[in-house]
Write a protein that holds these residues in place. Structure first.
Motif, PDB file in Angstrom:
ATOM      1  N   ALA A  40       0.852  -1.180   0.000  1.00  0.00           N
ATOM      2  CA  ALA A  40       0.000   0.000   0.000  1.00  0.00           C
ATOM      3  C   ALA A  40       0.890   1.232   0.000  1.00  0.00           C
ATOM      4  O   ALA A  40       2.022   1.199   0.482  1.00  0.00           O
ATOM      5  CB  ALA A  40      -0.926   0.023   1.203  1.00  0.00           C
ATOM      6  N   TYR A  41       0.367   2.308  -0.536  1.00  0.00           N
ATOM      7  CA  TYR A  41       1.108   3.562  -0.533  1.00  0.00           C
ATOM      8  C   TYR A  41       0.936   4.278   0.796  1.00  0.00           C
ATOM      9  O   TYR A  41       1.854   4.875   1.318  1.00  0.00           O
ATOM     10  CB  TYR A  41       0.614   4.439  -1.682  1.00  0.00           C
ATOM     11  CG  TYR A  41       1.235   5.799  -1.715  1.00  0.00           C
ATOM     12  CD1 TYR A  41       2.565   5.966  -2.103  1.00  0.00           C
ATOM     13  CD2 TYR A  41       0.499   6.926  -1.364  1.00  0.00           C
ATOM     14  CE1 TYR A  41       3.143   7.220  -2.131  1.00  0.00           C
ATOM     15  CE2 TYR A  41       1.073   8.185  -1.397  1.00  0.00           C
ATOM     16  CZ  TYR A  41       2.396   8.327  -1.778  1.00  0.00           C
ATOM     17  OH  TYR A  41       2.961   9.563  -1.804  1.00  0.00           O
ATOM     18  N   ARG A  42      -0.269   4.194   1.353  1.00  0.00           N
ATOM     19  CA  ARG A  42      -0.531   4.890   2.615  1.00  0.00           C
ATOM     20  C   ARG A  42      -1.675   4.202   3.352  1.00  0.00           C
ATOM     21  O   ARG A  42      -2.654   3.771   2.748  1.00  0.00           O
ATOM     22  CB  ARG A  42      -0.891   6.341   2.347  1.00  0.00           C
ATOM     23  CG  ARG A  42      -1.116   7.166   3.594  1.00  0.00           C
ATOM     24  CD  ARG A  42      -1.249   8.634   3.221  1.00  0.00           C
ATOM     25  NE  ARG A  42      -0.005   9.136   2.642  1.00  0.00           N
ATOM     26  CZ  ARG A  42       0.090  10.278   1.972  1.00  0.00           C
ATOM     27  NH1 ARG A  42      -0.982  11.015   1.772  1.00  0.00           N
ATOM     28  NH2 ARG A  42       1.242  10.688   1.501  1.00  0.00           N
ATOM     29  N   VAL A  43      -1.561   4.101   4.672  1.00  0.00           N
ATOM     30  CA  VAL A  43      -2.637   3.590   5.516  1.00  0.00           C
ATOM     31  C   VAL A  43      -2.926   4.627   6.593  1.00  0.00           C
ATOM     32  O   VAL A  43      -2.007   5.251   7.130  1.00  0.00           O
ATOM     33  CB  VAL A  43      -2.290   2.227   6.161  1.00  0.00           C
ATOM     34  CG1 VAL A  43      -2.242   1.133   5.111  1.00  0.00           C
ATOM     35  CG2 VAL A  43      -0.971   2.292   6.920  1.00  0.00           C
ATOM     36  N   ASN A  44      -4.211   4.845   6.892  1.00  0.00           N
ATOM     37  CA  ASN A  44      -4.559   5.811   7.928  1.00  0.00           C
ATOM     38  C   ASN A  44      -6.006   5.606   8.363  1.00  0.00           C
ATOM     39  O   ASN A  44      -6.657   4.647   7.972  1.00  0.00           O
ATOM     40  CB  ASN A  44      -4.323   7.258   7.448  1.00  0.00           C
ATOM     41  CG  ASN A  44      -5.107   7.601   6.205  1.00  0.00           C
ATOM     42  OD1 ASN A  44      -6.153   7.022   5.920  1.00  0.00           O
ATOM     43  ND2 ASN A  44      -4.611   8.563   5.450  1.00  0.00           N
TER      44      ASN A  44
END
Length: 200
Positions: A40-44
């Protein structure tokens, strides 16, 4: 809490004062260097629901093109239970789902989330009886939409938070008219027909 690419573990005894328990992300890193089988590029935007001896966790997973809501489950020692990241929320052709919030209602689970497809971000809803497979109104009839042209939340609404007291659903959300950002509330007796509170 999370930084640009990770979700971290914090603990609190009173829900007010929090501290890091480790300098290692407890759950997810956006780059595949934690042993978990995903990219993934980003998790939030994590949402944690404690239940018996487990922690259910939903979060936003952005791969550089699409935003999806993903799910994972951990035991009390934060060891993953079962296949990691199975059973997230990927609805139909949509490519922009984020900001999950999940509550338990009787024998079901009820999720509110930000739906970002099209020109207007709005609040969508889905149901599940097993935390993994989610269903919703295919016509989006239960979605909560931005307000009228002169309303404080006329442009977009996003980032919901849910509560159910056994009789009524309460929803808090952020909204904007393009000039100011405010906090709005809405109510529903059945989780399908929502009434915004006057003045947000």
């Amino acid at each position: 809490m999370f930084n640009k690419s990770s979700i971290w573990r914090c603990t609190s005894s009173d829900g007010i004062n929090w501290r890091y328990r480790s300098n290692v992300p407890y759950a997810f890193e956006s780059r595949d260097n934690t042993g978990y089988p995903y990219q993934a590029y980003r998790v939030n935007a994590p949402w944690v629901l404690p239940e018996q001896a487990q922690y259910h966790v939903w979060f936003t997973n952005y791969d550089g093109n699409n935003r999806r809501i993903q799910y994972a489950c951990f035991d009390h020692s934060l060891t993953p239970i079962g296949p990691f990241m199975q059973g997230g929320l990927s609805l139909y052709h949509e490519t922009d789902l984020s900001d999950p919030t999940v509550i338990r209602t009787n024998n079901d689970y009820f999720m509110a989330f930000t739906r970002g497809d099209g020109p207007e971000k709005r609040i969508g809803f889905a149901y599940s009886n097993d935390v993994k497979i989610w269903t919703q109104d295919i016509n989006y009839a239960t979605d909560l939409w931005p307000g009228e042209a002169d309303a404080w939340d006329s442009r977009i609404i996003w980032c919901p938070s849910l509560m159910y007291d056994g009789h009524e659903y309460r929803l808090w959300y952020l909204g904007t008219n393009g000039e100011m950002v405010g906090l709005g509330t809405a109510r529903s007796s059945d989780g399908q027909i929502w009434q915004k509170d006057p003045g947000g």
